[in-house]
Design an enzyme around this catalytic site. Structure first.
Site, PDB file in Angstrom:
ATOM      1  N   HIS A  61       1.618  35.432  18.966  1.00  0.00           N
ATOM      2  CA  HIS A  61       0.844  34.574  19.874  1.00  0.00           C
ATOM      3  C   HIS A  61      -0.334  33.932  19.128  1.00  0.00           C
ATOM      4  CE1 HIS A  61      -1.085  33.636  23.889  1.00  0.00           C
ATOM      5  NE2 HIS A  61      -2.166  33.677  23.120  1.00  0.00           N
ATOM      6  N   GLU A  62      -1.120  34.743  18.429  1.00  0.00           N
ATOM      7  CA  GLU A  62      -2.339  34.218  17.791  1.00  0.00           C
ATOM      8  C   GLU A  62      -2.026  33.257  16.644  1.00  0.00           C
ATOM      9  OE1 GLU A  62      -5.076  34.450  19.209  1.00  0.00           O
ATOM     10  OE2 GLU A  62      -4.562  36.048  20.611  1.00  0.00           O
ATOM     11  N   GLU A 100      -2.110  28.117  25.476  1.00  0.00           N
ATOM     12  CA  GLU A 100      -1.731  29.508  25.740  1.00  0.00           C
ATOM     13  C   GLU A 100      -0.225  29.639  25.961  1.00  0.00           C
ATOM     14  OE1 GLU A 100      -3.509  32.041  25.219  1.00  0.00           O
ATOM     15  OE2 GLU A 100      -5.261  30.791  24.833  1.00  0.00           O
ATOM     16  N   HIS A 135      -5.304  31.488  30.840  1.00  0.00           N
ATOM     17  CA  HIS A 135      -4.325  32.570  30.653  1.00  0.00           C
ATOM     18  C   HIS A 135      -3.557  32.866  31.940  1.00  0.00           C
ATOM     19  CE1 HIS A 135      -6.994  33.257  27.180  1.00  0.00           C
ATOM     20  NE2 HIS A 135      -5.876  33.619  26.596  1.00  0.00           N
ATOM     21  N   HIS A 138      -1.204  29.894  17.881  1.00  0.00           N
ATOM     22  CA  HIS A 138      -2.371  29.062  18.228  1.00  0.00           C
ATOM     23  C   HIS A 138      -2.743  28.212  17.013  1.00  0.00           C
ATOM     24  CE1 HIS A 138      -3.499  30.074  22.252  1.00  0.00           C
ATOM     25  NE2 HIS A 138      -3.732  31.355  22.014  1.00  0.00           N
TER      26      HIS A 138
END
Ligand code: ZN
Length: 561
Positions: free
Chosen positions: A380-381, A405, A484, A384
């Site tokens: 996920h990070e 997100e 989120h 980004h």
């Protein structure tokens, strides 16, 4: 009985006596800090410093005009290994000193630091002339070459570069006549190496050895990962286990670093130093990889967030390379950018910092959250970062922030599919301690169970769980839905598309990646972004109708795209 008992007593007495004598007379280190030049003037004169001298190596005058003279201790004119000192002479005392080498009798008001040894003579009774012959030196050189070839497991062609006769003081402060042998491998035949050995001049016992080349070797590391919720993972490439870890090794320091071409892991608690571990030799129980034996599960409830960060970040990059022929992160010249991960922040969060292009993982509070460095959070990070470097969706705009997100949540699903060909449709399920997961892609509103959807604060209605349809996206200044929770709309569409007939997670993620690269802009809203996905499907020759259907199911009409 009596005889053996008195023999033991005799041996004990002898051992004690022998030990006592050795300690009393062996080489003894002198810490020079706090000494004055008096000690220099007793060199070669006092019994303890018999045959001892200090030889100037170099000198340097600093901006305060203090003269710093580096000296090396010698014994019988041979250098004493590890016995080095610096003499600091103030400007006022330099006039009468003359040029190099420094004359100790003329030094006044100096300060000293470093270490020299006294009583060396007590250990070196045998005359060096018997040991320091040309024949003995040749034997020592051959011994060093044999040792290195045996250790490196190949027929490395080595030449002797330099041999030096030295005094070596061992761990027990016993002095030995020794050879310092410097070898060099010839590059054309093997990896460059500069092995150095210190061998006893008589027995050729190895006192010390190292490699003087400061390059890091790419090697296989092994170790543990996972946490108390998902269980322990073993990285060693053996049956039923995870693959080995790609680490770097400094053979001279016998230290392994959690870094490779694509990922580097740094520990915030250790001043952002690259995570490292002692790795003297490979472990036959772990596939002959260099084992990092660390287990942090007692404190952190996770075995090694660092190992997990290194492994999963590398795999995320491999997924983007395999599927899209591009690295997950690029630098301004379109070249692969190394993924920099900071671990062990004292927080229950994880983030991508677009100003420095680095990712940080908190260790969690171990009450609600385990350490964040885990499969879904890592993918996920890092994703980004991918979004920032492509569409650069703006975090300042509610819908584009929600898309940011959503793309990262979709990437986490894609990553799970890439690794396992399966999906549990959850984000953060590895690290949540009080709930099943952070978010549910197949049914985003699952996180609303048992909660009022809104809480009211000073007249503002704040959503505290996810939405998954445009009808719940209330654009009203009295309502606030954080990104989120609003990302659930796109997440649900992604789930529906991935599970449509003729689609899978890889195919659905491919059109999202293409939209992110080619169509989304910093201020894209949900409707614009959905149109971008339709265009991306067209680029791939995939069914635009299927995409439109998935978006319509969450209330986004793409008929006017
Ligand atoms: Zn995020």
């Amino acid at each position: 009985m009596n005889i053996s008992s008195s023999l033991v007593k005799y041996l004990a007495l002898y051992g004690l006596l022998n030990g006592f004598i050795t300690v009393a007379n062996a080489a003894t280190p002198i810490n020079l800090r706090g000494h004055t030049e008096d000690i220099l003037q007793s060199l070669n004169k006092s019994e303890a410093l018999r045959h001892t001298n200090l030889k100037e190596v170099k000198r340097y005058e600093d901006f305060n005009h203090v003269l710093h003279v580096r000296v090396q201790q010698t014994y019988a004119d041979y250098p004493v290994w590890g016995a080095d000192a610096v003499i600091h002479i103030p400007r006022t005392e330099q006039a009468h000193l003359g040029s190099s080498p420094v004359k100790f009798d003329l030094i006044k008001n100096a300060k000293l630091n470093g270490k020299i040894y006294k009583n060396i003579a007590e250990d070196l009774s045998r005359s060096p002339t018997l040991l320091y012959t040309a024949d003995q030196q040749k034997k020592a050189e051959n011994q060093a070459i044999n040792l290195y070839q045996k250790k490196s497991g190949n027929k490395t062609v080595l030449v002797n570069k330099k041999s030096q006769k030295i005094i070596y003081i061992d761990k027990n402060n016993k002095a030995h006549w020794a050879y310092l042998i410097s070898l060099v491998s010839t590059k054309s035949h093997s990896m460059p190496a500069k092995p150095i050995y210190i061998l006893d001049a008589s027995t050729f016992e190895v006192y010390s050895e190292w490699n003087n080349i400061k390059t890091l070797d790419a090697v296989d590391g092994a170790g543990y990962g996972g946490n108390k919720k998902i269980g322990r993972q073993v990285y060693n490439g053996m049956m039923h286990n995870f693959p080995t870890l790609s680490v770097s090794r400094d053979s001279a320091l016998q230290t392994c670093f959690l870094q490779n071409d694509r990922v580097v892991v740094k520990d915030i608690r250790n001043d952002h130093a690259i995570v490292q571990y002692h790795c003297e030799k490979t472990d036959p129980n772990h596939n002959d990889a260099y084992l990092n034996n660390i287990d942090q599960s007692t404190d952190l409830l996770a075995y090694s967030p660092d190992n997990d960060a290194l492994y999963y970040a590398g795999k995320v990059d491999t997924m983007y390379q395999d599927w899209f022929k591009m690295p997950v992160l690029i630098n301004p010249n379109n070249l692969p950018m190394r993924i920099v991960i900071n671990t062990h922040e004292d927080t229950s969060n994880a983030w991508w910092d677009e100003d420095v292009n680095e990712i940080t993982f908190g260790d969690g509070d171990r009450k609600y959250f385990l350490p964040f460095a885990s499969q879904s959070i890592i993918s996920h990070e890092i994703s980004h970062g991918f979004t920032t470097q492509h569409s650069n969706l703006s975090p300042s705009n509610l819908q584009s922030a929600a898309l940011h997100e959503a793309f990262s949540d979709m990437a986490a699903q894609a990553f799970e599919y890439y690794l396992t060909k399966n999906n549990n449709w959850k984000v953060g399920s590895e690290i949540t301690m009080r709930t099943d997961a952070l978010r549910y892609i197949d049914n985003p509103r699952h996180d609303c169970i048992g909660l009022p959807p809104y809480i009211e604060l000073k007249g503002l209605k704040i959503r505290i769980c996810s939405i998954d349809h445009m009808k719940d996206y209330i654009e009203d200044p009295n309502y606030y839905i954080e990104e989120h929770f609003s990302c659930g709309i796109f997440n649900k569409a992604f789930y529906l598309l991935s599970t449509s007939k003729g689609w899978d997670v890889k195919k659905a993620f491919s059109v999202m990646v293409q939209a992110n690269i080619a169509y989304w802009t910093p201020t894209s809203n949900f409707a614009d972004a959905a149109c971008g996905v339709i265009e991306a499907a067209h680029d791939y020759g995939y069914s635009q109708k299927d995409v439109a259907k998935a978006f319509l199911a969450v209330g986004i009409n793409t008929s006017k795209c």
